[in-house]
Design a protein around this motif. Structure first.
Motif, PDB file in Angstrom:
ATOM      1  N   LEU A   1      17.563 -15.559   4.749  1.00  0.00           N
ATOM      2  CA  LEU A   1      17.682 -16.071   3.379  1.00  0.00           C
ATOM      3  C   LEU A   1      16.708 -15.394   2.402  1.00  0.00           C
ATOM      4  O   LEU A   1      17.132 -14.937   1.335  1.00  0.00           O
ATOM      5  CB  LEU A   1      17.537 -17.604   3.375  1.00  0.00           C
ATOM      6  CG  LEU A   1      17.726 -18.288   2.026  1.00  0.00           C
ATOM      7  CD1 LEU A   1      19.067 -17.940   1.378  1.00  0.00           C
ATOM      8  CD2 LEU A   1      17.582 -19.802   2.168  1.00  0.00           C
TER       9      LEU A   1
ATOM     10  N   ALA B   1      18.115 -13.189  -0.609  1.00  0.00           N
ATOM     11  CA  ALA B   1      17.811 -13.616  -1.982  1.00  0.00           C
ATOM     12  C   ALA B   1      17.187 -12.464  -2.759  1.00  0.00           C
ATOM     13  O   ALA B   1      17.542 -12.195  -3.913  1.00  0.00           O
ATOM     14  CB  ALA B   1      16.869 -14.822  -1.963  1.00  0.00           C
TER      15      ALA B   1
ATOM     16  N   LEU C   1      19.758 -18.685  -5.000  1.00  0.00           N
ATOM     17  CA  LEU C   1      19.342 -18.088  -3.719  1.00  0.00           C
ATOM     18  C   LEU C   1      17.816 -17.991  -3.652  1.00  0.00           C
ATOM     19  O   LEU C   1      17.203 -18.294  -2.622  1.00  0.00           O
ATOM     20  CB  LEU C   1      19.936 -16.682  -3.575  1.00  0.00           C
ATOM     21  CG  LEU C   1      21.336 -16.574  -2.974  1.00  0.00           C
ATOM     22  CD1 LEU C   1      21.851 -15.149  -3.109  1.00  0.00           C
ATOM     23  CD2 LEU C   1      21.334 -16.997  -1.498  1.00  0.00           C
TER      24      LEU C   1
ATOM     25  N   ALA D   1      16.402 -21.419  -3.135  1.00  0.00           N
ATOM     26  CA  ALA D   1      16.664 -21.870  -1.761  1.00  0.00           C
ATOM     27  C   ALA D   1      15.666 -21.239  -0.795  1.00  0.00           C
ATOM     28  O   ALA D   1      15.165 -21.899   0.127  1.00  0.00           O
ATOM     29  CB  ALA D   1      18.089 -21.502  -1.361  1.00  0.00           C
TER      30      ALA D   1
ATOM     31  N   TRP E   1      15.421 -24.419   1.684  1.00  0.00           N
ATOM     32  CA  TRP E   1      16.544 -25.362   1.782  1.00  0.00           C
ATOM     33  C   TRP E   1      17.291 -25.140   3.095  1.00  0.00           C
ATOM     34  O   TRP E   1      17.321 -24.025   3.616  1.00  0.00           O
ATOM     35  CB  TRP E   1      17.536 -25.118   0.648  1.00  0.00           C
ATOM     36  CG  TRP E   1      17.026 -25.470  -0.708  1.00  0.00           C
ATOM     37  CD1 TRP E   1      15.812 -26.014  -1.023  1.00  0.00           C
ATOM     38  CD2 TRP E   1      17.713 -25.269  -1.943  1.00  0.00           C
ATOM     39  NE1 TRP E   1      15.709 -26.169  -2.375  1.00  0.00           N
ATOM     40  CE2 TRP E   1      16.856 -25.726  -2.964  1.00  0.00           C
ATOM     41  CE3 TRP E   1      18.966 -24.754  -2.285  1.00  0.00           C
ATOM     42  CZ2 TRP E   1      17.224 -25.681  -4.310  1.00  0.00           C
ATOM     43  CZ3 TRP E   1      19.327 -24.705  -3.615  1.00  0.00           C
ATOM     44  CH2 TRP E   1      18.466 -25.171  -4.616  1.00  0.00           C
TER      45      TRP E   1
ATOM     46  N   LYS F   1      22.725 -27.374   2.163  1.00  0.00           N
ATOM     47  CA  LYS F   1      22.332 -27.537   0.763  1.00  0.00           C
ATOM     48  C   LYS F   1      22.436 -26.209   0.015  1.00  0.00           C
ATOM     49  O   LYS F   1      22.877 -26.156  -1.139  1.00  0.00           O
ATOM     50  CB  LYS F   1      20.890 -28.079   0.679  1.00  0.00           C
ATOM     51  CG  LYS F   1      20.407 -28.248  -0.753  1.00  0.00           C
ATOM     52  CD  LYS F   1      19.030 -28.874  -0.854  1.00  0.00           C
ATOM     53  CE  LYS F   1      18.589 -28.917  -2.308  1.00  0.00           C
ATOM     54  NZ  LYS F   1      17.272 -29.509  -2.501  1.00  0.00           N
ATOM     55  N   THR F   2      22.037 -25.132   0.686  1.00  0.00           N
ATOM     56  CA  THR F   2      22.101 -23.811   0.055  1.00  0.00           C
ATOM     57  C   THR F   2      23.538 -23.456  -0.295  1.00  0.00           C
ATOM     58  O   THR F   2      23.840 -23.083  -1.436  1.00  0.00           O
ATOM     59  CB  THR F   2      21.520 -22.741   1.011  1.00  0.00           C
ATOM     60  OG1 THR F   2      20.182 -23.117   1.340  1.00  0.00           O
ATOM     61  CG2 THR F   2      21.514 -21.366   0.372  1.00  0.00           C
TER      62      THR F   2
ATOM     63  N   THR G   1      25.012 -25.661  -3.068  1.00  0.00           N
ATOM     64  CA  THR G   1      24.451 -25.334  -4.387  1.00  0.00           C
ATOM     65  C   THR G   1      24.994 -24.007  -4.907  1.00  0.00           C
ATOM     66  O   THR G   1      25.314 -23.888  -6.097  1.00  0.00           O
ATOM     67  CB  THR G   1      22.906 -25.277  -4.315  1.00  0.00           C
ATOM     68  OG1 THR G   1      22.438 -26.504  -3.769  1.00  0.00           O
ATOM     69  CG2 THR G   1      22.303 -25.074  -5.689  1.00  0.00           C
TER      70      THR G   1
ATOM     71  N   THR H   1      31.127 -18.352   1.323  1.00  0.00           N
ATOM     72  CA  THR H   1      30.343 -19.522   1.744  1.00  0.00           C
ATOM     73  C   THR H   1      31.173 -20.428   2.673  1.00  0.00           C
ATOM     74  O   THR H   1      30.622 -21.046   3.575  1.00  0.00           O
ATOM     75  CB  THR H   1      29.799 -20.342   0.547  1.00  0.00           C
ATOM     76  OG1 THR H   1      30.887 -20.739  -0.278  1.00  0.00           O
ATOM     77  CG2 THR H   1      28.791 -19.557  -0.265  1.00  0.00           C
TER      78      THR H   1
END
Ligand code: ADP
Ligand code: MG
Length: 214
Positions: free
Chosen positions: A102, A106, A140, A143, A148, A152-153, A156, A204
């Motif tokens: 992540l 990001a 991102l 998160a 996160w 949840k990521t 969102t 996603t």
């Protein structure tokens, strides 16, 4: 560092499927305020990616993003081709010698969006795909910073992509072909914002389905 990414083909096929499903809608959006070719441009790009999907699966993320960027630049053409290409080439540079996680995603996504902003001299609020991609990049980053969980990521990311897409409806365009229309562009969602949101939603979905908790 992982030298393969076995989901790549599934991501490309999911993007292709969701764009095919919404092809008429997207064509109508670009006909209203652009020149009507956006969906065909993008479909040409996705078809080109399908032909190299297996090759992409054997590459590390940096090499795969580079190949995706070059393929899109060549196959999509027009304004959006160079913007997509720029986005993926910057992602490739950021992912060099990095694992996919992540914080790294990001960072890379943020660099991709930054490069696209510079390339198209555009920013938030100009009725383009950046109205989806900038909020997604920010989500991102948040998160990653706040660790996160995956659910949840993903939720969102979908929410901010949908809100960003919808936000283009009431904007006037200051970049791209829609800018020639002035006030007449108001009331129409931007085609590129819609396709970005659709693809983010499709990807996603796959990540959700493949996550251990699903
Ligand atoms: P073209 O504008 O060459 O016909 P497309 O129809 O494929 O290309 O793509 C149009 C989309 O590109 C728009 O809907 C918008 O989202 C996006 N776009 C146009 N100009 C810019 C820009 N300067 N920065 C970011 N996105 C842009
Ligand atoms: Mg167009």
């Amino acid at each position: 560092m992982s030298a393969s990414n076995p989901q790549m083909k599934a991501y490309i096929q999911a993007a292709d499927a969701v764009i095919r499903e919404h092809a008429e809608e997207v064509a109508a959006l670009d006909q209203a305020i652009g020149d009507g070719d956006h969906v065909a441009n993008l479909q040409r790009g996705l078809a080109a990616l399908e032909t190299v999907a297996e090759e992409l699966e054997r590459m590390d993320w940096s090499a795969a993003f580079q190949k995706i960027g070059m393929s899109l630049m060549r196959s999509v053409g027009g304004a959006s081709g160079s913007l997509y290409g720029t986005f993926f080439l910057a992602m490739s540079k950021a992912m060099k010698n990095k694992d996919m996680n992540l914080p790294n995603l990001a960072d890379a996504f943020g660099q991709g969006v930054e490069a696209m902003k510079q390339r198209g001299k555009a920013d938030l609020g100009e009725k383009t795909m950046l109205d989806v991609l900038i909020p997604v990049a920010n989500a991102l980053r948040q998160a990653a910073q706040e660790s996160w969980d995956l659910a949840k990521t993903l939720e969102t990311l979908n929410q901010v992509a949908e809100a960003g897409c919808e936000s283009t409806r009431d904007m006037i365009a200051t970049k791209g072909r829609a800018s020639f229309l002035g006030e007449r562009a108001r009331g129409h969602i931007d085609a590129g914002a819609r396709t970005s949101q659709l693809i983010i939603g499709a990807i996603t979905d796959i990540v959700t389905k493949n996550s251990p908790a699903a």
